[in-house]
Every structure is written in C-alpha cells, then in structure tokens.
Design a protein around this motif. Structure first.
Motif, PDB file in Angstrom:
ATOM      1  N   ILE A 143       6.738  32.011  37.347  1.00  0.00           N
ATOM      2  CA  ILE A 143       6.234  32.963  38.333  1.00  0.00           C
ATOM      3  C   ILE A 143       5.898  34.259  37.608  1.00  0.00           C
ATOM      4  N   GLY A 144       4.657  34.679  37.699  1.00  0.00           N
ATOM      5  CA  GLY A 144       4.217  35.906  37.043  1.00  0.00           C
ATOM      6  C   GLY A 144       4.015  37.028  38.050  1.00  0.00           C
ATOM      7  N   ALA A 145       4.687  38.156  37.835  1.00  0.00           N
ATOM      8  CA  ALA A 145       4.583  39.304  38.742  1.00  0.00           C
ATOM      9  C   ALA A 145       3.978  40.497  38.014  1.00  0.00           C
ATOM     10  N   LEU A 146       3.179  41.278  38.720  1.00  0.00           N
ATOM     11  CA  LEU A 146       2.561  42.470  38.146  1.00  0.00           C
ATOM     12  C   LEU A 146       3.451  43.682  38.391  1.00  0.00           C
ATOM     13  N   PHE A 147       3.778  44.407  37.317  1.00  0.00           N
ATOM     14  CA  PHE A 147       4.568  45.631  37.400  1.00  0.00           C
ATOM     15  C   PHE A 147       3.651  46.820  37.107  1.00  0.00           C
ATOM     16  N   PRO A 148       3.887  47.956  37.752  1.00  0.00           N
ATOM     17  CA  PRO A 148       3.081  49.153  37.455  1.00  0.00           C
ATOM     18  C   PRO A 148       3.460  49.741  36.100  1.00  0.00           C
TER      19      PRO A 148
END
Length: 468
Positions: free
Chosen positions: A257-262
């Motif tokens: 699972i790939g999540a985008l972080f700021p």
C-alpha cells in the motif's frame, strides 16, 4: 502539436498563473494589514469612549442623581454601539477577505490542478467500480463523493451496494434527484451486492462471502467492466479480494500500500510504501516495493528520475537491523532506479526523497502518527493565539490558514492510497472517508488509469531480478 510541446505550454501557463497568485496575495496581505489596523483603531476609540463615559458618569453623579442616571444610560448605549462596531468590522473583514486569500496547493488537493484540468478535459470517460458499502459512514458520503467526482472528472461510476440502502441514503441526504439524473445519463450504475466485510472481520472472510460488496466490485475489474476499483472499507479484505480475484503481478511476491505524504515542497509529495499491507517483510519484498514505487512516481507524480530512500535509523549503510542491512545491499546494486541511500525519520517529509520504502509495520505507525500531527498542531496554535478582542480579530484572519495547515498534514485529506503489485488499479480509502476524500481518491484512480500505470507495472516481469 506534440505531447512534449503541449506539456511545456501547460507548464508556462501554470507558472504565469502562480505569479499572478503571488501578486494578488501580496495585495490581499496589504488589505489584511489595513483592516487589522482599522480594527485596532476602532478598539482604541471604543476604549476611549468607555473611559470618557466613566468620567461623565462621575461628574454627573456629583451634579444630580436623576441627570446622572440619564447620562449613565446614554454612556452604556455608546459603549455597546462601539463594541458592536468593532465586532461588525471583524466580521466584515473576515467575510470579505477570506475568499480572496487562497492557496495553489489547496486547489491542487481539491482537484483543481491547472495541468490536470487540461489533461482530464482531453481524456475519455472511464468506468470506476466503487465499493459503496465500505467505510465508517457508507453509503451516504461515498455516494455524495461519487456524484461530485462525476461532475468534475471524465469518469463513470459503477456503485456497488445494497440498492435499497443506497436509495434510502440518497433520500436522507437530498441526493435522490441527482442520483436519478446520473443514472438516466448513463454516468452512474447501481450494482446490487451483499453486506460489506466489516472493519473488525478477518480478511479471509472474502473467500466465504462471494457476494460481499468488495468482491462484486473487484469482479467488475476482473471482467473488464471497470478500469479501477475504490473502497474505504476493510483494507485487509480489499487486498485479499484483489489477490484472489485479479491476482498479483508476475514476479511480485507481496503487494504494498503506497500513501502520499506532504513535504516542504508543496508540489512534490513523497510516496511511502508499504504502510500496512505486510507487517513482516523480507529484503526481496522491500526491493520490489522500490521497483513499484519508482514506476508510480514516474507515471502519476510525473517525477522524471525519482530518488528512492530506505527508511532506517541512520544514514550510514552499516546502521539498522538485519532486514534493512540486507535490503540496502539489494537496492544499492539495482540499476533500474536512483537509490539515494538510507532515509531517517526526519528526512521523510524533507523533500529529499520521492519514494521511501519500509516494512508495513513501520510504515503504518508512521502513517498513523502523521494523521495525528495536523490536529495537534492546530490545537497548539489555537491555544497560543492572544485572548480578548484583538485576539478574536486576528483569529478571524488566521482561521482559514490554520485549517489549510491541518489539511496538508492530514493523510485522510489526500483521499486514498494505491494498492501496488496487483493486476489492476485499486485505491484504498481511509475508513473515515467522507465526500471530499472520495473525490480525491477517484481522481487518483483516474490519474493512474490515464497515465498507463498498469502497462508499465507489467513490464517489471521482464527484469532479470524478478525472474532469478
């Protein structure tokens, strides 16, 4: 006109619009300062009136009791009027200036990116299957987000769920007429299913309940009736359903699972994977996560040469546990991407890396920690704001800015995360997703389809490292 030429023109337009934004923001800042100064002056005038009124009251008391009573009444009226003026000035300034103060990143997060709008307007409509029963607030907010997304992007929705519950939710939220219109326009289709897999159920429940909403939605992708699937339900169940129904990519042992972080650079988020699919990992898993993340960063984030980092407790290659030490060796010898070395926790949000790989146990802790930062930071800033009338005036101007800070740090505001490594585009939403998060997640699904992510992911099987 070639694709590269069109991209250059679009980028030039985006730069010009950003320059205009900064000039406008400068003017608005000047207006805000003037308004704040005026409010402060009004406050001083009110104070002087109160002081003067007190003197008048004292003098009047010495002259005559009845006259004093009338003066006191008049003085109170003046004070109340002055206070009302200050309050109204604050309200007018807030209502007038807040719509003028906007942030390009907010437009990006709310799916108004300049370049994407050009791209989306030129692309064909695609079908996306939505698990309408998955999530803490389903199906109402999920349906609302889908209807909003249909009007914004070139997508059609196959909404999977118990039709009776979906229609009842539409009636309660006032969406019944809009739902009927989209069905008649062939932009939304209701697909009947059974109950969803609960958040507290085991992921293996998808094997027993074939008519569960996530299974029905996944079958639409397997049968080429939809090009992507979205669910805000049980993430473990979605991963299991994806593996059983559409299968893994050849050469990929475990999906991630790939999540985008700021990051500090508002236009360049960092992709962190895995954030929860695999709590126990082998070095080969993390190596494959890096390969998957590299393709995602190139296709969806449009980073020409993504920099890959390995989450570790130190920058030196000799640091870490057995998993990270062996993974470092694998990533260092990989020639198909740019490995930037170990990434410490403080470097994740620095913008130094485009992709950060880690095991799912560590990644999920990192994700949940980041989710709490926005709310905590907002509470701290609120507690530090000055009290009294001036503090209220200042808070009126800062409120929208504080909310944007929270949104930038809150992962749930980014909509969803891609399940990478399966033979289809799957977007996992946050369990507490509401309409705005659903819109963002569907935009992510559309972007992944439109950029041909699956075509490039399927090329991974040609790499020798996956065939050895």
């Amino acid at each position: 006109m070639g694709k590269e030429t069109a991209q250059k023109i679009n980028k030039s337009r985006a730069i010009r619009r950003l320059v205009i934004w900064y000039k406008r923001n400068s003017a608005v800042t000047s207006i805000v300062d003037t308004a704040a100064s005026s409010a402060a002056t009004a406050s001083n005038v009110a104070g002087n009136m109160v002081s003067g009124a007190g003197s008048v009251v004292t003098t009047a008391s010495n002259v005559a009791g009845n006259v004093a009573g009338n003066v006191v009444s008049s003085a109170e009226s003046v004070v109340n009027t002055a206070t009302s003026v200050v309050s109204n000035a604050s309200s007018i300034a807030k209502n007038t200036l807040q719509p003028l103060v906007f942030d390009p990143l907010k437009r990006l997060q709310n799916n108004d990116n300049i370049l994407d709008r050009v791209e989306e307007s030129q692309s064909k409509r695609i079908w996306i299957a939505v698990d309408g029963m998955g999530g803490d607030y389903a199906p109402g907010p999920i349906l609302e987000g889908c209807l909003e997304a249909i009007s914004r992007f070139p997508i059609n929705i196959k909404f999977v769920g118990k039709i009776e519950k979906v229609k009842n939710a539409a009636e309660k939220t006032g969406l019944a007429e809009l739902l009927e219109n989209e069905i008649n326009n062939n932009r939304l289709e209701l697909i009947d299913s059974g109950e969803p897999i609960g958040m507290n159920e085991e992921a293996t429940a998808v094997r027993k309940r074939k008519n569960a909403s996530i299974n029905v939605a996944m079958d639409l992708v397997r049968n080429n009736k939809a090009e992507a699937v979205y669910s805000a339900g049980n993430s473990g169940a979605m991963m299991a359903s994806a593996i059983f129904r559409i299968g893994r990519l050849k050469g990929i042992e475990r999906p991630a699972i790939g999540a985008l972080f700021p990051t500090r650079d508002q236009t360049r988020p960092v992709l962190v994977l895995d954030v929860g699919a695999n709590t126990d990992c082998k070095p080969s898993y993390l190596h494959q996560f890096a390969l998957l993340g590299n393709i995602y960063a190139k296709d969806v984030l449009q980073v020409q040469k993504p920099r890959i980092g390995l989450l570790n407790i130190g920058e030196e290659e000799c640091k870490g546990n057995d998993l990270t030490l062996k993974t470092f060796e694998l990533l260092s010898s990989e020639k198909s991407f740019d490995f930037g070395g170990n990434c410490e926790g403080r470097d994740v949000l620095s913008g130094s890396f485009d992709v950060v790989v880690c095991d799912g146990f560590t990644g999920n802790i990192l994700l949940k920690f980041l989710e709490s930062v926005g709310g905590v930071l907002l509470d701290i800033l609120r507690s530090e704001l000055p009290r009294g009338r001036r503090g209220k005036v200042g808070s009126a101007f800062l409120k929208s800015n504080l909310l944007r800070i929270k949104k930038r740090l809150d992962h749930a505001e980014h909509g969803g995360a891609l399940l990478l490594g399966v033979n289809g585009i799957c977007v996992i939403g946050h369990g507490s997703s509401k309409s705005l998060s659903v819109v963002s997640a569907l935009r992510l699904a559309h972007s992944a389809v439109n950029h041909g992510v699956m075509d490039n992911l399927n090329q991974l099987q040609k790499l020798q490292v996956l065939n050895s």
